[in-house]
Motif scaffolding. Structure first.
Motif, short mmCIF file in Angstrom:
data_model
loop_
_atom_site.label_atom_id
_atom_site.label_comp_id
_atom_site.label_asym_id
_atom_site.label_seq_id
_atom_site.Cartn_x
_atom_site.Cartn_y
_atom_site.Cartn_z
N UNK A 140 -4.21 8.72 -11.74
CA UNK A 140 -5.15 7.89 -12.30
C UNK A 140 -5.51 6.69 -11.49
N UNK A 141 -6.71 6.40 -11.49
CA UNK A 141 -7.06 5.36 -10.69
C UNK A 141 -7.76 4.17 -11.81
N UNK A 142 -7.80 4.70 -13.17
CA UNK A 142 -8.20 3.61 -13.98
C UNK A 142 -7.45 2.32 -14.21
N UNK A 143 -8.27 1.20 -14.00
CA UNK A 143 -7.59 -0.05 -13.91
C UNK A 143 -6.63 -0.39 -15.10
N UNK A 144 -6.99 -0.12 -16.25
CA UNK A 144 -5.98 -0.47 -17.54
C UNK A 144 -4.89 0.44 -17.65
N UNK A 145 -4.93 1.52 -17.01
CA UNK A 145 -3.59 2.65 -16.84
C UNK A 145 -2.71 2.34 -15.87
N UNK A 146 -3.20 1.53 -14.78
CA UNK A 146 -2.29 1.05 -13.87
C UNK A 146 -1.73 -0.44 -14.12
N UNK A 147 -2.53 -1.08 -15.09
CA UNK A 147 -2.13 -2.53 -15.23
C UNK A 147 -1.18 -2.48 -16.55
N UNK A 148 -1.26 -1.48 -17.46
CA UNK A 148 -0.47 -1.30 -18.59
C UNK A 148 0.38 -0.05 -18.59
N UNK A 149 1.88 -0.69 -18.20
CA UNK A 149 2.87 0.54 -17.86
C UNK A 149 3.19 1.44 -19.13
N UNK A 150 3.05 2.75 -19.03
CA UNK A 150 3.01 3.65 -20.23
C UNK A 150 1.90 4.18 -20.73
N UNK A 151 0.79 3.42 -20.36
CA UNK A 151 -0.67 3.70 -20.82
C UNK A 151 -0.84 5.10 -20.65
N UNK A 152 -0.59 5.51 -19.43
CA UNK A 152 -1.20 7.08 -18.87
C UNK A 152 -0.27 8.00 -19.62
N UNK A 153 0.86 7.66 -19.69
CA UNK A 153 1.77 8.58 -20.56
C UNK A 153 1.59 8.68 -22.02
N UNK A 154 1.22 7.57 -22.62
CA UNK A 154 0.99 7.80 -24.00
C UNK A 154 -0.43 8.58 -24.29
N UNK A 155 -1.21 8.58 -23.17
CA UNK A 155 -2.83 9.05 -23.60
C UNK A 155 -2.59 10.37 -23.17
N UNK A 156 -1.47 10.94 -22.28
CA UNK A 156 -1.32 12.14 -21.85
C UNK A 156 0.10 12.71 -22.02
N UNK A 157 0.56 12.76 -23.29
CA UNK A 157 1.94 13.26 -23.58
C UNK A 157 2.23 14.38 -23.05
N UNK A 158 1.19 15.39 -23.48
CA UNK A 158 1.55 16.82 -23.39
C UNK A 158 1.94 17.19 -21.70
N UNK A 159 1.50 16.14 -20.71
CA UNK A 159 1.83 16.33 -19.32
C UNK A 159 3.29 16.02 -19.01
N UNK A 160 4.20 15.56 -20.11
CA UNK A 160 5.31 15.10 -19.81
C UNK A 160 6.34 15.33 -21.03
N UNK A 161 7.57 15.50 -20.41
CA UNK A 161 8.71 15.66 -21.74
C UNK A 161 8.69 14.28 -22.33
N UNK A 162 8.01 14.08 -23.50
CA UNK A 162 7.81 12.75 -24.15
C UNK A 162 8.55 12.58 -25.31
N UNK A 163 9.03 11.42 -25.30
CA UNK A 163 9.86 11.14 -26.54
C UNK A 163 9.35 9.71 -27.33
N UNK A 164 9.00 9.96 -28.54
CA UNK A 164 8.63 8.54 -29.08
C UNK A 164 9.49 8.38 -30.43
#
Length: 252
Positions: free
Chosen positions: A157-181
């Motif tokens: 990602x090069x989206x500024x908000x996804x680089x400024x806010x830690x975890x935002x990319x993971x929250x938006x793309x949960x299927x790409x990772x083994x994620x636990x909420x």
């Protein structure tokens, strides 16, 4: 070295804040708020090390000075690309897994941190958080990353908000990772309670909590905070503060 010994904590901090400038340096019990936080999490058994990651801006020199004076570690990196700052700090200190918290959460509960780490390890997760679904009080926010997925985030990602806010990319793309909420237990389910340092009324409330519960024990729990606020009827003190939650960014 075992996986357990490669777990580190990175505390994201800066002096710049539009609503409450210099908030992480505000005094409480004769020390800066960030030092209160660092000492509060210093006995967590899983941490190889605790690092404060701040920006390279001149105004954040004071954070470096205070952190080093109190014998904690410092890393300085990009102001805006906070994901990169987290990744580079983790790499420098050789963390395989990093627990990320922010310096405006001085009341974060060490017991909750340890529970999150144990859940992460027991489920071989790549990314774990307890704030995507708001259930714990705001201010108990924890994110845990395998360092490899931080590197992957910087590549994908090069989206500024996804680089400024830690975890935002993971929250938006949960299927790409083994994620636990994670969701809080019933006794800690206070999603509307603000225990994060955003505005002056937050400082007044946090200071009252620390001055009362921290008289004899720096490591008081989230449950004790809730009981204290219930007993003293202090919830309304900062109830008007507007929080900028994850959902505001996730919609964009």
């Amino acid at each position: 070295m075992s996986k357990k010994n490669n777990i580190g904590c990175v505390v994201i901090a800066r002096t710049g804040s539009s609503r409450l400038p210099g908030k992480v340096l505000m005094p409480v019990k004769n020390e800066a708020m960030i030092i209160w936080l660092l000492k509060r999490i210093s006995k967590i058994k899983y941490f190889k090390s605790i690092v404060v990651a701040t920006s390279k801006k001149k105004e954040d020199n004071i954070i470096e000075k205070i952190v080093l004076k109190n014998k904690f570690k410092i890393f300085r990196g990009s102001e805006k690309n906070v994901v990169q700052r987290l990744y580079q700090a983790s790499k420098k200190f050789k963390f395989d897994t990093v627990v990320e918290i922010t310096a405006d959460c001085p009341l974060i509960d060490p017991e909750i941190i340890e529970y999150c780490i144990e859940t992460y390890l027991n489920n071989s997760a790549e990314y774990l958080n307890n704030c995507y679904i708001r259930s714990y009080p705001d201010g108990m926010d924890i994110q845990i990353f395998n360092i490899k997925i931080l590197k992957k985030t910087l590549q994908l990602t090069k989206r500024p908000e996804e680089l400024e806010h830690i975890g935002l990319y993971q929250m938006r793309n949960q299927s790409k990772f083994k994620t636990m909420n994670l969701i809080s237990p019933k006794e800690l389910h206070y999603p509307k309670l603000g225990l994060t340092l955003d505005e002056t009324n937050d400082y007044i409330l946090i200071k009252k909590i620390i001055e009362n519960l921290g008289k004899k024990d720096r490591f008081f729990s989230c449950k004790k905070i809730i009981n204290f606020l219930n007993k003293k009827k202090l919830y309304k003190l900062n109830s008007e503060v507007k929080r900028i939650g994850n959902q505001a960014f996730l919609k964009k």
